[in-house]
Design a protein around this motif. Structure first.
Motif, PDB file in Angstrom:
ATOM      1  N   ALA A 181      86.915   2.441  50.004  1.00 32.44           N
ATOM      2  CA  ALA A 181      88.297   2.247  49.580  1.00 32.44           C
ATOM      3  C   ALA A 181      89.061   3.579  49.754  1.00 32.44           C
ATOM      4  O   ALA A 181      88.579   4.608  49.521  1.00 32.44           O
ATOM      5  CB  ALA A 181      88.152   1.734  48.009  1.00 32.44           C
ATOM      6  N   GLU A 182      90.201   3.280  50.343  1.00 32.32           N
ATOM      7  CA  GLU A 182      91.053   4.615  50.331  1.00 32.32           C
ATOM      8  C   GLU A 182      92.274   4.433  49.376  1.00 32.32           C
ATOM      9  O   GLU A 182      93.080   3.495  49.606  1.00 32.32           O
ATOM     10  CB  GLU A 182      91.651   4.541  51.884  1.00 32.32           C
ATOM     11  N   PHE A 183      92.601   5.508  48.617  1.00 31.10           N
ATOM     12  CA  PHE A 183      93.685   5.446  47.576  1.00 31.10           C
ATOM     13  C   PHE A 183      94.436   6.703  47.894  1.00 31.10           C
ATOM     14  O   PHE A 183      94.383   7.666  48.423  1.00 31.10           O
ATOM     15  CB  PHE A 183      93.225   5.467  46.408  1.00 31.10           C
ATOM     16  N   ASP A 184      95.824   6.494  47.743  1.00 28.29           N
ATOM     17  CA  ASP A 184      96.708   7.680  47.482  1.00 28.29           C
ATOM     18  C   ASP A 184      96.222   8.333  46.148  1.00 28.29           C
ATOM     19  O   ASP A 184      96.080   7.668  45.126  1.00 28.29           O
ATOM     20  CB  ASP A 184      98.167   7.180  47.247  1.00 28.29           C
ATOM     21  N   ALA A 185      95.930   9.626  46.053  1.00 26.26           N
ATOM     22  CA  ALA A 185      95.357  10.258  44.793  1.00 26.26           C
ATOM     23  C   ALA A 185      96.498  10.740  43.876  1.00 26.26           C
ATOM     24  O   ALA A 185      97.554  11.469  44.145  1.00 26.26           O
ATOM     25  CB  ALA A 185      94.594  11.216  45.429  1.00 26.26           C
ATOM     26  N   PRO A 186      96.583  10.041  42.723  1.00 22.53           N
ATOM     27  CA  PRO A 186      97.544  10.469  41.769  1.00 22.53           C
ATOM     28  C   PRO A 186      97.619  12.095  41.571  1.00 22.53           C
ATOM     29  O   PRO A 186      96.541  12.599  41.438  1.00 22.53           O
ATOM     30  CB  PRO A 186      97.167   9.804  40.518  1.00 22.53           C
ATOM     31  N   GLY A 230      95.692  14.749  49.520  1.00 21.24           N
ATOM     32  CA  GLY A 230      96.464  13.567  48.710  1.00 21.24           C
ATOM     33  C   GLY A 230      95.904  12.152  48.988  1.00 21.24           C
ATOM     34  O   GLY A 230      96.296  11.164  48.415  1.00 21.24           O
ATOM     35  N   LEU A 231      94.677  12.258  49.666  1.00 22.08           N
ATOM     36  CA  LEU A 231      93.841  10.877  49.864  1.00 22.08           C
ATOM     37  C   LEU A 231      92.653  10.735  49.089  1.00 22.08           C
ATOM     38  O   LEU A 231      91.948  12.148  48.808  1.00 22.08           O
ATOM     39  CB  LEU A 231      93.673  10.720  51.190  1.00 22.08           C
ATOM     40  N   LEU A 255      93.085   4.727  38.280  1.00 21.99           N
ATOM     41  CA  LEU A 255      93.315   4.074  39.560  1.00 21.99           C
ATOM     42  C   LEU A 255      93.446   2.502  39.496  1.00 21.99           C
ATOM     43  O   LEU A 255      94.669   1.858  40.180  1.00 21.99           O
ATOM     44  CB  LEU A 255      92.311   4.185  40.853  1.00 21.99           C
ATOM     45  N   VAL A 256      92.604   1.818  38.829  1.00 18.87           N
ATOM     46  CA  VAL A 256      92.842   0.194  38.996  1.00 18.87           C
ATOM     47  C   VAL A 256      92.760  -0.264  37.568  1.00 18.87           C
ATOM     48  O   VAL A 256      91.945   0.276  36.814  1.00 18.87           O
ATOM     49  CB  VAL A 256      91.703  -0.312  39.925  1.00 18.87           C
TER      50      VAL A 256
END
Length: 588
Positions: free
Chosen positions: A66-71, A88-89, A123-124
């Motif tokens: 899974a690839e997220f934009d890092a808060p 930032g990823l 994140l989720v």
């Protein structure tokens, strides 16, 4: 935001890569096609326990990425845990092999399931009929209410920690008065010994240097006399030889200029040698034996070494040890001042009470309004007569969060008594309640439902980001509803997608019509060396494909009437509508 989800050999998925955009993404498909498998995979990569059952039959391992934009607020967490920020990823990966052995990575570095779980909180947030998370956690409920009430929880927690620390310091002082007095007397006695010696900061090195000079005075005098003789009194003398060598070169320099340069250098050396000679003559006259001073130095060095041996430290560290004793004695004196410590406790308590009462006032003012707002949304979500209460529960003792606990209580129908949220049995009701709470967070307390939903696209984007999860997942929360309620759920999810990314598994055409991105999950039978196998496929739908899929959701059988109805739903939702394609939906 979740940018990409990749699966390999997971349950019935052989290989899948899904790029996810902002807004509302819906997953639809036949029952058993594997829609919820994507949610299960996401939970696994976010730290949920898994075993060999998740590995596709006949394969060595399941692999989920899974690839997220890092808060932004996770930067400190990543740094402290030793993970790269990766521009930032946030790249998460999890594997489970056929023996049930699991491995995990964060930004390419090995990670624990606990670390994945910590990230998941930021994140989720997954809401499903069997996965009720945030609003059953007291800390999440407080964060929800305090966010609306404008409570400065950081200041409140800091004041509570200061009060507790002051209490602990006072208790330590009161419990250990006798022991502290003994320690004080010991330190005072040690300091008296050290003060009698009064060791200077650099004295040890100076003493040793002077002692070495006096102890070898005769040898030093002899060396100086011999050097003076060789320079000036000897036959021949070094100074005389230097002058003669320079004169010989000067006499011949007319034939080679280099000889003149060397003659000048020799003359310079003679000047320097003369200066050294004068210094040695002066040194020889001063370097006399001084037995009395040497004895004083011996006695002083013996005192240093004796005290150092007693306290088992190198002699040169005695001054630092003496200062540590002084600091420790000063700390004990402060601890012994019980009155001052009690005053510090009282002041910390007053500050904590002030902040806690201010928080209570804000909570009491906002809680009924929040409850009323959510209750209004519940009516539109098929929970007619239902209502929410935000209960403030007085605590017997002051807590880091203030004077009261916070609990959500729900009545699902008119005439029923609100009960704690965790005890409400209906998963569908719980999930729709989660949607109502989420929408309340972006539409405002006093806005009309329709006006709030219409304005959310502008107002939500202007809302500063916080530390709440940036991805909301709703897994079949629309079970058991239809008609106008289903349309309301779709509009709410669409509006919610203006602020956060929303993923929803749905069977309802009314909800799917409001999606910004629509994916269809299907099952295929494929052949292989060991026979046929069922695999799950995912297709991102274009405009014609959406018409075709929504028509299927409406009635199962595709007909001109269902296609026309599908185009109407999409048009009402503001989605682009094209003539349905005659072929199956295509991948994008």
């Amino acid at each position: 935001m979740l940018r990409r989800l990749t699966l390999r050999d997971f349950v019935i998925v052989d290989q899948l890569e899904l790029d996810i955009g902002p807004g509302l993404t819906v997953l639809t498909g036949e029952t058993g096609a594997g829609k919820s498998i994507l949610i299960d995979a996401l939970q696994l990569v976010l730290g949920q326990r898994g075993d060999s059952a998740v590995v596709r039959e006949g394969c060595e391992r399941a692999d989920i990425g899974a690839e997220f934009d890092a808060p932004a607020h996770l930067g400190a967490w990543l740094d402290e845990a030793g993970f790269d920020d990766n521009d930032g990823l946030l790249l998460l990966r999890r594997t489970v092999d056929a023996k049930g052995k699991s491995r995990a990575w964060i930004n390419g570095s090995p990670a624990t399931l606990t670390q994945l779980g910590d990230l998941a909180q930021h994140l989720v947030d997954i809401h499903g009929q069997h996965a009720w998370q945030s609003l059953t956690r007291p800390e999440a409920v407080r964060a929800w209410l305090d966010g609306h009430a404008g409570v400065d929880t950081a200041a409140l927690q800091q004041a509570w920690r200061a009060w507790r620390q002051a209490q602990q310091t006072l208790a330590t002082a009161q419990a250990g008065l006798d022991q502290q007095q003994q320690e004080r007397e010991r330190l005072q006695w040690q300091l008296q010994e050290a003060d009698r010696l009064a060791p200077g900061a650099h004295e040890w090195a100076d003493l040793n240097a002077e002692h070495a000079r006096l102890a070898h005075a005769s040898q030093l005098q002899d060396a100086a006399r011999e050097a003076v003789m060789l320079l000036d009194d000897g036959q021949p003398a070094a100074l005389d030889l230097l002058h003669r060598a320079a004169a010989a070169l000067e006499a011949a320099q007319a034939h080679d200029a280099r000889l003149g340069e060397w003659a000048a250098e020799l003359s310079g050396a003679a000047v320097q040698a003369r200066e050294v000679l004068r210094a040695l003559q002066h040194y020889g006259s001063e370097a006399d034996l001084d037995p009395q001073r040497l004895q004083q130095l011996d006695e002083r060095l013996t005192q240093w070494m004796s005290l150092a041996r007693r306290y088992r430290c190198p002699p040169e560290e005695l001054p630092a040890l003496q200062q540590r004793w002084r600091d420790a004695l000063a700390d004990l004196d402060r601890l012994g001042d019980v009155a001052a410590l009690q005053q510090a406790v009282d002041q910390a308590w007053k500050q904590l009470q002030k902040l806690a009462k201010a928080a209570s006032t804000r909570r009491q003012a906002v809680a009924p309004r929040l409850a009323e707002r959510v209750s209004t949304l519940m009516q539109a979500l098929g929970m007619a007569g239902g209502r929410l209460e935000v209960a403030l529960l007085p605590q017997p003792e002051m807590q880091a969060y203030g004077l009261e606990g916070i609990e959500l209580r729900v009545a699902g129908h008119a005439g029923t008594t609100p009960r704690p949220l965790a005890k409400v049995a209906s998963g569908g009701e719980l999930s729709r309640l989660a949607l109502a709470v989420a929408v309340t967070g972006i539409t405002g307390l006093d806005a009309d439902l329709d006006q709030g939903l219409a304005a959310v696209a502008g107002s939500a984007r202007a809302t500063p980001g916080d530390q709440a999860p940036t991805v909301l997942i709703f897994d079949e929360i629309d079970a058991g509803i239809g008609g106008a309620v289903a349309d309301t759920v779709g509009r709410m999810m669409h509006a919610l997608g203006a602020r956060v990314q929303v993923l929803a598994v749905t069977h309802l055409a009314q909800v799917a019509a409001y999606a910004h991105q629509h994916a269809r999950v299907s099952k295929d039978t494929v052949g292989g060396p060991s026979g046929t196998a069922t695999v799950s496929r995912l297709t991102l739908l274009d405009a014609p494909g959406r018409v075709h899929e929504i028509a299927r959701l409406l009635g199962g059988q595709i007909s001109p009437e269902s296609l026309a109805h599908a185009r109407t739903l999409l048009a009402q939702a503001g989605a682009p509508v094209e003539t349905p394609s005659t072929s199956s939906p295509r991948n994008r």
